[in-house]
Design a protein around this motif. Sequence first.
Motif, PDB file in Angstrom:
ATOM      1  N   PRO A  65       0.826  -1.207   0.000  1.00 29.04           N
ATOM      2  CA  PRO A  65       0.000   0.000   0.000  1.00 29.04           C
ATOM      3  C   PRO A  65       0.864   1.262   0.000  1.00 29.04           C
ATOM      4  O   PRO A  65       2.031   1.225   0.382  1.00 29.04           O
ATOM      5  CB  PRO A  65      -0.798  -0.125   1.298  1.00 29.04           C
ATOM      6  N   PRO A  66       0.293   2.385  -0.412  1.00 27.45           N
ATOM      7  CA  PRO A  66       1.050   3.643  -0.443  1.00 27.45           C
ATOM      8  C   PRO A  66       1.658   4.007   0.916  1.00 27.45           C
ATOM      9  O   PRO A  66       2.739   4.582   0.978  1.00 27.45           O
ATOM     10  CB  PRO A  66       0.024   4.687  -0.869  1.00 27.45           C
ATOM     11  N   GLU A  67       0.991   3.650   2.003  1.00 22.98           N
ATOM     12  CA  GLU A  67       1.495   3.958   3.348  1.00 22.98           C
ATOM     13  C   GLU A  67       2.846   3.287   3.610  1.00 22.98           C
ATOM     14  O   GLU A  67       3.686   3.841   4.317  1.00 22.98           O
ATOM     15  CB  GLU A  67       0.494   3.523   4.424  1.00 22.98           C
ATOM     16  N   PHE A  68       3.054   2.113   3.043  1.00 28.17           N
ATOM     17  CA  PHE A  68       4.329   1.406   3.175  1.00 28.17           C
ATOM     18  C   PHE A  68       5.467   2.274   2.648  1.00 28.17           C
ATOM     19  O   PHE A  68       6.477   2.482   3.306  1.00 28.17           O
ATOM     20  CB  PHE A  68       4.257   0.074   2.412  1.00 28.17           C
ATOM     21  N   TYR A  69       5.285   2.785   1.433  1.00 25.28           N
ATOM     22  CA  TYR A  69       6.319   3.594   0.787  1.00 25.28           C
ATOM     23  C   TYR A  69       6.503   4.942   1.475  1.00 25.28           C
ATOM     24  O   TYR A  69       7.625   5.440   1.595  1.00 25.28           O
ATOM     25  CB  TYR A  69       5.991   3.775  -0.697  1.00 25.28           C
ATOM     26  N   GLN A  70       5.408   5.536   1.946  1.00 19.39           N
ATOM     27  CA  GLN A  70       5.486   6.812   2.655  1.00 19.39           C
ATOM     28  C   GLN A  70       6.275   6.669   3.953  1.00 19.39           C
ATOM     29  O   GLN A  70       7.136   7.491   4.265  1.00 19.39           O
ATOM     30  CB  GLN A  70       4.085   7.355   2.943  1.00 19.39           C
ATOM     31  N   LEU A  71       5.994   5.603   4.699  1.00 21.46           N
ATOM     32  CA  LEU A  71       6.683   5.384   5.962  1.00 21.46           C
ATOM     33  C   LEU A  71       8.156   5.078   5.726  1.00 21.46           C
ATOM     34  O   LEU A  71       9.031   5.601   6.421  1.00 21.46           O
ATOM     35  CB  LEU A  71       6.006   4.254   6.742  1.00 21.46           C
ATOM     36  N   LEU A  72       8.448   4.257   4.737  1.00 19.14           N
ATOM     37  CA  LEU A  72       9.834   3.941   4.425  1.00 19.14           C
ATOM     38  C   LEU A  72      10.605   5.192   3.998  1.00 19.14           C
ATOM     39  O   LEU A  72      11.750   5.400   4.407  1.00 19.14           O
ATOM     40  CB  LEU A  72       9.896   2.878   3.333  1.00 19.14           C
ATOM     41  N   GLU A  73       9.967   6.059   3.221  1.00 21.95           N
ATOM     42  CA  GLU A  73      10.618   7.305   2.804  1.00 21.95           C
ATOM     43  C   GLU A  73      10.866   8.223   4.001  1.00 21.95           C
ATOM     44  O   GLU A  73      11.915   8.869   4.092  1.00 21.95           O
ATOM     45  CB  GLU A  73       9.753   8.015   1.768  1.00 21.95           C
ATOM     46  N   GLU A  74       9.925   8.269   4.926  1.00 21.35           N
ATOM     47  CA  GLU A  74      10.108   9.090   6.125  1.00 21.35           C
ATOM     48  C   GLU A  74      11.268   8.563   6.975  1.00 21.35           C
ATOM     49  O   GLU A  74      12.073   9.346   7.484  1.00 21.35           O
ATOM     50  CB  GLU A  74       8.818   9.133   6.933  1.00 21.35           C
ATOM     51  N   ILE A  75      11.381   7.250   7.101  1.00 17.72           N
ATOM     52  CA  ILE A  75      12.496   6.650   7.839  1.00 17.72           C
ATOM     53  C   ILE A  75      13.816   7.030   7.176  1.00 17.72           C
ATOM     54  O   ILE A  75      14.772   7.430   7.849  1.00 17.72           O
ATOM     55  CB  ILE A  75      12.341   5.120   7.917  1.00 17.72           C
ATOM     56  N   GLN A  76      13.873   6.928   5.862  1.00 15.08           N
ATOM     57  CA  GLN A  76      15.093   7.265   5.138  1.00 15.08           C
ATOM     58  C   GLN A  76      15.469   8.736   5.319  1.00 15.08           C
ATOM     59  O   GLN A  76      16.646   9.068   5.491  1.00 15.08           O
ATOM     60  CB  GLN A  76      14.940   6.929   3.659  1.00 15.08           C
TER      61      GLN A  76
END
Length: 87
Positions: A6-17
């Motif tokens: 889901p889009p939330e997966f990518y958003q959270l991963l980008e925020e972590i990065q």
Amino acid sequence: MNKTMPPEFYQLLEEIQAVDFVLVELTLYLDTHPDDYEAIQQFNHYAKQSKTLKKQYEKSYGPLKQYGASYSTYPWSWDDTPWPWQV
């Protein structure tokens, strides 16, 4: 097998990065300015934020790190893709 996330997966991963990038930059700065109190405060703020985001990610999507740095669910979850470094 790759699965769609889901889009939330990518958003959270980008925020972590992004937060971890700030930590790398602050580390480099503090290596040459060890007495900068404000920078140390910022580092501690982002370190806490990084830990919170990673905990949230792992709760929703599985482990981020191997060799005991992250827990696994049952059954063994390291074979679930995509892995963070694949996206």
